[in-house]
Motif scaffolding. Structure first.
Motif, PDB file in Angstrom:
ATOM      1  N   ARG A 122      27.063 -16.264  -6.851  1.00 58.31           N
ATOM      2  CA  ARG A 122      28.505 -16.399  -6.615  1.00 58.31           C
ATOM      3  C   ARG A 122      28.989 -15.467  -5.500  1.00 58.31           C
ATOM      4  O   ARG A 122      29.911 -15.805  -4.753  1.00 58.31           O
ATOM      5  N   SER A 190      36.553  -8.654 -16.748  1.00 65.64           N
ATOM      6  CA  SER A 190      35.727  -9.837 -16.492  1.00 65.64           C
ATOM      7  C   SER A 190      35.043 -10.329 -17.760  1.00 65.64           C
ATOM      8  O   SER A 190      34.879 -11.537 -17.960  1.00 65.64           O
ATOM      9  N   PHE A 194      35.559 -14.089 -18.651  1.00 70.16           N
ATOM     10  CA  PHE A 194      34.432 -15.023 -18.601  1.00 70.16           C
ATOM     11  C   PHE A 194      34.112 -15.589 -19.988  1.00 70.16           C
ATOM     12  O   PHE A 194      33.724 -16.752 -20.119  1.00 70.16           O
ATOM     13  N   ASN A 197      35.840 -18.568 -20.816  1.00 62.41           N
ATOM     14  CA  ASN A 197      35.608 -19.595 -19.791  1.00 62.41           C
ATOM     15  C   ASN A 197      36.665 -19.564 -18.692  1.00 62.41           C
ATOM     16  O   ASN A 197      36.948 -20.587 -18.057  1.00 62.41           O
ATOM     17  N   ASP A 199      38.173 -17.459 -15.075  1.00 64.81           N
ATOM     18  CA  ASP A 199      37.577 -16.911 -13.858  1.00 64.81           C
ATOM     19  C   ASP A 199      38.667 -16.227 -13.049  1.00 64.81           C
ATOM     20  O   ASP A 199      39.865 -16.369 -13.333  1.00 64.81           O
ATOM     21  N   TRP A 200      38.244 -15.499 -12.021  1.00 67.88           N
ATOM     22  CA  TRP A 200      39.191 -14.770 -11.183  1.00 67.88           C
ATOM     23  C   TRP A 200      39.933 -15.683 -10.213  1.00 67.88           C
ATOM     24  O   TRP A 200      41.079 -15.422  -9.864  1.00 67.88           O
ATOM     25  N   SER A 289      28.993 -13.495 -21.947  1.00 69.75           N
ATOM     26  CA  SER A 289      29.000 -13.300 -20.498  1.00 69.75           C
ATOM     27  C   SER A 289      29.611 -11.951 -20.146  1.00 69.75           C
ATOM     28  O   SER A 289      30.474 -11.429 -20.852  1.00 69.75           O
ATOM     29  N   TYR A 291      30.162  -9.013 -16.526  1.00 72.33           N
ATOM     30  CA  TYR A 291      30.115  -8.753 -15.087  1.00 72.33           C
ATOM     31  C   TYR A 291      28.703  -8.306 -14.696  1.00 72.33           C
ATOM     32  O   TYR A 291      28.109  -7.440 -15.339  1.00 72.33           O
ATOM     33  N   LYS A 367      28.021 -13.077 -14.695  1.00 74.49           N
ATOM     34  CA  LYS A 367      28.605 -13.626 -13.474  1.00 74.49           C
ATOM     35  C   LYS A 367      28.972 -12.484 -12.527  1.00 74.49           C
ATOM     36  O   LYS A 367      29.631 -11.523 -12.930  1.00 74.49           O
TER      37      LYS A 367
END
Length: 428
Positions: A122, A190, A194, A197, A199-200, A289, A291, A367
């Motif tokens: 990513r 994060s 995450f 589900n 996201d930034w 999940s 960071y 992620k």
């Protein structure tokens, strides 16, 4: 006859000399000298004899390496390959300074990236363009003192509900649970984002996505650990409070893992690590999940040796080379730990098997920050401001995170205007 043979020999030597110059790679690496020396040693021992490609690796000081790469790109005085921060390849790539590996090498890139923790890519991509390969892997994990938790009768939390359940028990013994507020809050938030589900950024990378229900709920859950459950703010250094036992359970980076392995021999056998606590979905499955981060390898567009540079990148990122690098660093550099982005190589490094399993499992669901033109440091600042408002000034958490989202949207719009002439070929 002898004269003709002599002339022929001289010509052959000249050809060999010219060829060697054409295939000599210059690599700039934003790493410590000791680490670069190991990269050079392993390259000289294994890569150059196999390929005939000479390689020279120069270490760049950590302070200011990004500016050096930018200046090199602007002037055209570039190395063939650069080893830089995780978002660096994409940041230079959108400017046209770095090779789009996907467009240039296609299937070879696809085959190589299958060996990496998927979430790391990513940081190195922008839409369909791939501007770099991930070199190392860093994650956030749960670290805990087995001796203290056993004494208190506390089991290892698997969910955030479990965490909230053990905090009062810890506090009753003048102990606590901690996270990274004040120095890497992006990583903390994060996790909650995450795991829901969220996201930034939106899928088109043009706006923030933290003003969504998932983003708001994640922020509220994070903030309440401080405002409602009373976990400590800005524990510095977290490693020391873990050693003393004041914070016998905490979420921290793999840097803490290196510290515990080397700088806390008195704790040997008294601590363990696991994946971070998770959030159950509607089916009851845990989303754990978190960071993760990396350092990137890029090839400069103005390099005269792009095919040779790619050969080195492929070789250096292979399971065999990464295993050698990691184990050499941990053998020769006290306190050094190199966790390869190549998960197969990570399973070959000299650390306990159960720790390797935790690191690989966490990496597979982790992620890295997505590249969306705006520097992560700016995003971190907006988040820190929102946290300060919600935690220190008692502002409504929803209002605080919506304010951060608005600032992010303004920054993204400004960056899109600034980079318009560069990104039109990629923006969807």
């Amino acid at each position: 006859m002898k004269k003709q043979l002599l002339i022929l020999l001289v010509c052959l030597l000249l050809v060999v000399s010219v060829t060697a110059k054409q295939t000599a790679l210059n690599i700039w690496a934003a790493w410590a000298l000791e680490w670069c020396a190991i990269y050079q040693e392993i390259t000289d021992k294994y890569f150059t004899p196999e390929t005939g490609i000479e390689v020279k690796i120069d270490a760049l000081p950590w302070d200011g390496f990004e500016q050096k790469f930018l200046l090199a790109a602007a002037t055209g005085d570039v190395p063939d390959v650069g080893l830089t921060g995780g978002l660096g390849p994409a940041d230079l790539g959108v400017r046209g300074a770095v090779v789009n590996l996907q467009a240039r090498f296609g299937k070879e890139v696809d085959d190589l990236t299958k060996q990496f923790f998927p979430g790391l890519m990513r940081s190195l991509t922008f839409y369909d363009a791939v501007f770099g390969m991930p070199m190392i892997y860093g994650s956030y994990n749960l670290f805990y003192r087995t001796d203290i938790l056993n004494e208190l009768g506390i089991t290892i939390p698997q969910t955030w509900d479990d965490v909230r359940g053990i905090i009062p028990k810890l506090q009753a013994q003048k102990r606590n649970f901690s996270m990274a507020y004040g120095h890497k809050s992006v990583a903390d938030y994060s996790m909650f984002l995450f795991q829901r589900n969220g996201d930034w950024y939106t899928a088109d990378l043009k706006k923030s996505a933290i003003a969504t229900p998932e983003g708001i709920q994640a922020f509220q859950e994070y903030v309440e650990l401080y405002t409602k459950y009373g976990i400590p703010k800005d524990i510095q250094p977290a490693f020391m409070t873990f050693k003393t036992g004041d914070i016998p359970i905490q979420i921290g980076p793999t840097f803490d893992y290196a510290n515990l392995q080397v700088a806390a021999p008195e704790l040997r056998g008294k601590w363990e690590m696991s994946m971070v606590p998770g959030t159950p979905n509607q089916s009851g499955e845990l989303n754990r999940s978190a960071y993760i981060g990396t350092m990137g390898i890029m090839i400069f567009e103005k390099s005269k040796n792009v095919p040779e540079a790619w050969e080195w990148v492929k070789w250096f990122m292979s399971e065999d080379a990464q295993s050698k690098v990691a184990n050499q660093i941990m053998t020769k550099i006290p306190g050094g730990i190199f966790l390869p982005a190549n998960y197969r190589a990570l399973m070959n490094i000299n650390i306990p098997e159960n720790h390797k399993t935790v690191l690989v499992d966490q990496g597979m669901v982790g992620k890295a920050p997505a590249y969306a033109l705006s520097p992560e440091s700016v995003t971190q600042r907006y988040l820190e401001n929102a946290l300060s408002s919600a935690i220190l000034l008692n502002e409504d958490p929803q209002k605080a995170i919506l304010g951060a989202a608005k600032e992010m949207d303004s920054e993204l719009a400004r960056k899109q205007a600034e980079f318009k002439r560069f990104i039109s070929k990629w923006v969807q």
